[in-house]
Motif scaffolding. Structure first.
Motif, PDB file in Angstrom:
ATOM      1  N   LEU A   2      30.249  39.719 -31.285  1.00 16.49           N
ATOM      2  CA  LEU A   2      31.567  39.377 -31.805  1.00 16.49           C
ATOM      3  C   LEU A   2      31.486  38.743 -33.185  1.00 16.49           C
ATOM      4  N   GLY A   3      30.390  38.043 -33.476  1.00 18.34           N
ATOM      5  CA  GLY A   3      30.215  37.535 -34.830  1.00 18.34           C
ATOM      6  C   GLY A   3      30.174  38.666 -35.844  1.00 18.34           C
ATOM      7  N   LEU A   4      29.494  39.758 -35.493  1.00 20.13           N
ATOM      8  CA  LEU A   4      29.470  40.937 -36.364  1.00 20.13           C
ATOM      9  C   LEU A   4      30.821  41.661 -36.356  1.00 20.13           C
ATOM     10  N   ALA A   5      31.402  41.804 -35.160  1.00 13.55           N
ATOM     11  CA  ALA A   5      32.641  42.565 -35.044  1.00 13.55           C
ATOM     12  C   ALA A   5      33.768  41.923 -35.837  1.00 13.55           C
ATOM     13  N   PHE A   6      33.856  40.600 -35.815  1.00 12.95           N
ATOM     14  CA  PHE A   6      34.957  39.947 -36.507  1.00 12.95           C
ATOM     15  C   PHE A   6      34.773  40.000 -38.022  1.00 12.95           C
ATOM     16  N   TYR A   7      33.537  40.046 -38.478  1.00 20.22           N
ATOM     17  CA  TYR A   7      33.376  40.250 -39.925  1.00 20.22           C
ATOM     18  C   TYR A   7      33.797  41.666 -40.299  1.00 20.22           C
ATOM     19  N   ALA A   8      33.519  42.639 -39.423  1.00 20.25           N
ATOM     20  CA  ALA A   8      33.997  44.001 -39.673  1.00 20.25           C
ATOM     21  C   ALA A   8      35.520  44.044 -39.681  1.00 20.25           C
ATOM     22  N   VAL A   9      36.164  43.286 -38.786  1.00 15.86           N
ATOM     23  CA  VAL A   9      37.626  43.188 -38.800  1.00 15.86           C
ATOM     24  C   VAL A   9      38.109  42.598 -40.121  1.00 15.86           C
ATOM     25  N   MET A  10      37.420  41.589 -40.605  1.00 14.10           N
ATOM     26  CA  MET A  10      37.799  40.983 -41.875  1.00 14.10           C
ATOM     27  C   MET A  10      37.623  41.960 -43.030  1.00 14.10           C
ATOM     28  N   ALA A  11      36.560  42.768 -42.989  1.00 14.29           N
ATOM     29  CA  ALA A  11      36.344  43.757 -44.053  1.00 14.29           C
ATOM     30  C   ALA A  11      37.451  44.809 -44.041  1.00 14.29           C
ATOM     31  N   ALA A  34      34.712  39.542 -21.423  1.00 17.19           N
ATOM     32  CA  ALA A  34      35.419  38.264 -21.382  1.00 17.19           C
ATOM     33  C   ALA A  34      35.472  37.629 -22.770  1.00 17.19           C
ATOM     34  N   PHE A  35      34.344  37.626 -23.469  1.00 13.63           N
ATOM     35  CA  PHE A  35      34.323  37.078 -24.824  1.00 13.63           C
ATOM     36  C   PHE A  35      35.268  37.855 -25.742  1.00 13.63           C
ATOM     37  N   THR A  36      35.336  39.169 -25.557  1.00 13.02           N
ATOM     38  CA  THR A  36      36.209  39.984 -26.401  1.00 13.02           C
ATOM     39  C   THR A  36      37.667  39.637 -26.168  1.00 13.02           C
ATOM     40  N   LEU A  37      38.070  39.489 -24.901  1.00 10.88           N
ATOM     41  CA  LEU A  37      39.452  39.114 -24.620  1.00 10.88           C
ATOM     42  C   LEU A  37      39.772  37.716 -25.147  1.00 10.88           C
ATOM     43  N   ILE A  38      38.813  36.812 -25.037  1.00 11.83           N
ATOM     44  CA  ILE A  38      39.021  35.472 -25.605  1.00 11.83           C
ATOM     45  C   ILE A  38      39.221  35.563 -27.108  1.00 11.83           C
ATOM     46  N   ALA A  39      38.387  36.372 -27.765  1.00  9.94           N
ATOM     47  CA  ALA A  39      38.484  36.505 -29.218  1.00  9.94           C
ATOM     48  C   ALA A  39      39.807  37.137 -29.633  1.00  9.94           C
ATOM     49  N   VAL A  40      40.232  38.186 -28.920  1.00 11.74           N
ATOM     50  CA  VAL A  40      41.498  38.835 -29.251  1.00 11.74           C
ATOM     51  C   VAL A  40      42.669  37.868 -29.041  1.00 11.74           C
ATOM     52  N   THR A  41      42.619  37.101 -27.959  1.00 14.68           N
ATOM     53  CA  THR A  41      43.670  36.117 -27.709  1.00 14.68           C
ATOM     54  C   THR A  41      43.742  35.089 -28.827  1.00 14.68           C
ATOM     55  N   LEU A  42      42.587  34.556 -29.214  1.00 14.98           N
ATOM     56  CA  LEU A  42      42.566  33.582 -30.302  1.00 14.98           C
ATOM     57  C   LEU A  42      43.021  34.200 -31.621  1.00 14.98           C
ATOM     58  N   HIS A  43      42.658  35.452 -31.837  1.00 20.40           N
ATOM     59  CA  HIS A  43      43.038  36.114 -33.090  1.00 20.40           C
ATOM     60  C   HIS A  43      44.553  36.292 -33.177  1.00 20.40           C
ATOM     61  N   LEU A  44      45.163  36.786 -32.100  1.00 15.77           N
ATOM     62  CA  LEU A  44      46.615  36.954 -32.109  1.00 15.77           C
ATOM     63  C   LEU A  44      47.319  35.607 -32.253  1.00 15.77           C
ATOM     64  N   ALA A  45      46.825  34.593 -31.549  1.00 18.77           N
ATOM     65  CA  ALA A  45      47.430  33.266 -31.663  1.00 18.77           C
ATOM     66  C   ALA A  45      47.287  32.723 -33.087  1.00 18.77           C
ATOM     67  N   GLY A  46      46.140  32.948 -33.698  1.00 17.40           N
ATOM     68  CA  GLY A  46      45.945  32.507 -35.074  1.00 17.40           C
ATOM     69  C   GLY A  46      46.849  33.229 -36.050  1.00 17.40           C
ATOM     70  N   MET A  47      47.050  34.528 -35.852  1.00 16.45           N
ATOM     71  CA  MET A  47      47.957  35.277 -36.716  1.00 16.45           C
ATOM     72  C   MET A  47      49.392  34.780 -36.575  1.00 16.45           C
ATOM     73  N   ARG A  48      49.803  34.512 -35.351  1.00 14.35           N
ATOM     74  CA  ARG A  48      51.152  33.979 -35.137  1.00 14.35           C
ATOM     75  C   ARG A  48      51.317  32.641 -35.841  1.00 14.35           C
ATOM     76  N   THR A  49      50.317  31.785 -35.731  1.00 12.42           N
ATOM     77  CA  THR A  49      50.384  30.472 -36.388  1.00 12.42           C
ATOM     78  C   THR A  49      50.483  30.612 -37.898  1.00 12.42           C
ATOM     79  N   GLU A  50      49.712  31.542 -38.465  1.00 15.20           N
ATOM     80  CA  GLU A  50      49.729  31.731 -39.919  1.00 15.20           C
ATOM     81  C   GLU A  50      51.073  32.286 -40.391  1.00 15.20           C
TER      82      GLU A  50
END
Length: 320
Positions: free
Chosen positions: A137-146, A282-298
């Motif tokens: 997920l550390g690699l995947a989220f940097y790919a998402v950022m790219a 499980a880690f992926t669902l946690i990451a997606v949940t945090l990502h959506l919540a972070g986007m909503r906050t922003e």
């Protein structure tokens, strides 16, 4: 974004200022065939030129110009609407959080009680069930950022920089978990918490890139300028992703080669592979949940900033 001229995106839906020829139905992002024929000039081309002006949304223009692409372009525009995103993400978050909690409980149970100890590493092999998903997920989220950086610089998607900003702390957290668990795992196996191995060093560079991106977001106050600067830095740092992936193949390293995602199939016994995959899900669902919540906050934070600027402008006019 200049003071007093905030982004329209955060005050009202993106698809609200449609041409009058849309007859109201197109305000929801849907263009029927009859309405498309009734548009002035050359029909769909006229609507396309008004809805996607030259220089803006060129990717959407190319999609809409393709046969049957008008509906796809309309849907992409609708999904880019922050209000629509807030609505569907708010509905999806409880289900994502519940699924993440269930999978995490099942994965931890399988890792502790069903997965056997390794014949060489003993009980320390259980660190793998945290270390490997965090690394992925550390690699995947940097790919998402790219990908979000390309959306900011090339397609100017209104939610691209929001996604990029929300993904940065999550990816940094997973990269940090990867480094810490790797150090704890390496001590009994290698006799040291840290060695300047190619894989370890490249992951450390990834974590430092995350930290630099987070610092850059906080340095530049204007969200628009910050998004462009962060996007450039993110794309420059993306060259590190293939280095991390293939470092064990290109150099002679202490780190073991790929054991799951490899051409010949997984090299891990199913008794360890299945708990690992459940933990990764499980880690992926946690990451997606945090990502959506972070986007909503922003999104909400930017709306508050816009309202603050408008209120300050109103008070300045009253004082004058």
């Amino acid at each position: 974004m200049r003071p007093g001229k905030p982004w329209r995106d955060w005050r009202e839906p993106l698809n609200s200022p449609f041409p009058e020829a849309c007859n109201g139905a197109q305000r929801s992002g849907r263009v029927s065939g009859t309405q498309r024929k009734n548009l002035p000039r050359s029909g769909a081309e006229s609507h396309l030129s008004q809805r996607f002006p030259p220089g803006e949304g060129s990717a959407l223009r190319r999609i809409a110009a393709a046969p049957g692409g008008g509906y796809i372009a309309a849907m992409l525009t609708r999904l880019a609407n922050p209000s629509v995103f807030l609505r569907w993400s708010g509905a999806a978050l409880p289900f994502l959080a519940a699924g993440a909690a269930v999978l995490l409980g099942v994965g931890l149970s399988m890792a502790w009680f069903l997965a056997p100890a390794d014949y060489q590493q003993g009980e320390t092999v259980r660190i793998m069930f945290l270390h490997v998903p965090a690394a992925w997920l550390g690699l995947a989220f940097y790919a998402v950022m790219a990908a979000s950086a390309l959306g900011t610089l090339v397609w100017r998607h209104p939610l691209a920089d929001v996604s990029q900003k929300a993904a940065a702390p999550i990816g940094a957290g997973f990269a940090l978990i990867c480094l810490v668990t790797g150090a704890l795992w390496g001590k009994p196996m290698w006799g040291a918490y840290w060695v300047w191995d190619a894989r370890l060093t490249s992951v450390l560079v990834l974590f430092l890139m995350y930290c630099g991106i987070l610092a850059l977001w906080r340095t530049i106050e204007d969200p628009s300028r910050a998004a462009r600067a962060v996007s450039i830095l993110t794309l420059v740092g993306s060259v590190n992703l293939p280095i991390i992936k293939f470092s064990v193949d290109w150099w002679n390293t202490l780190h073991q080669p790929a054991s799951v995602l490899r051409p010949g199939g997984p090299a891990i016994h199913p008794s360890m592979l299945y708990p690992l995959l459940v933990m990764a899900a499980a880690f992926t669902l946690i990451a997606v949940t945090l990502h959506l919540a972070g986007m909503r906050t922003e999104i909400l934070r930017r709306r508050v900033r816009t309202l603050s600027l408008l209120e300050a402008e109103r008070l300045d006019r009253q004082a004058a």
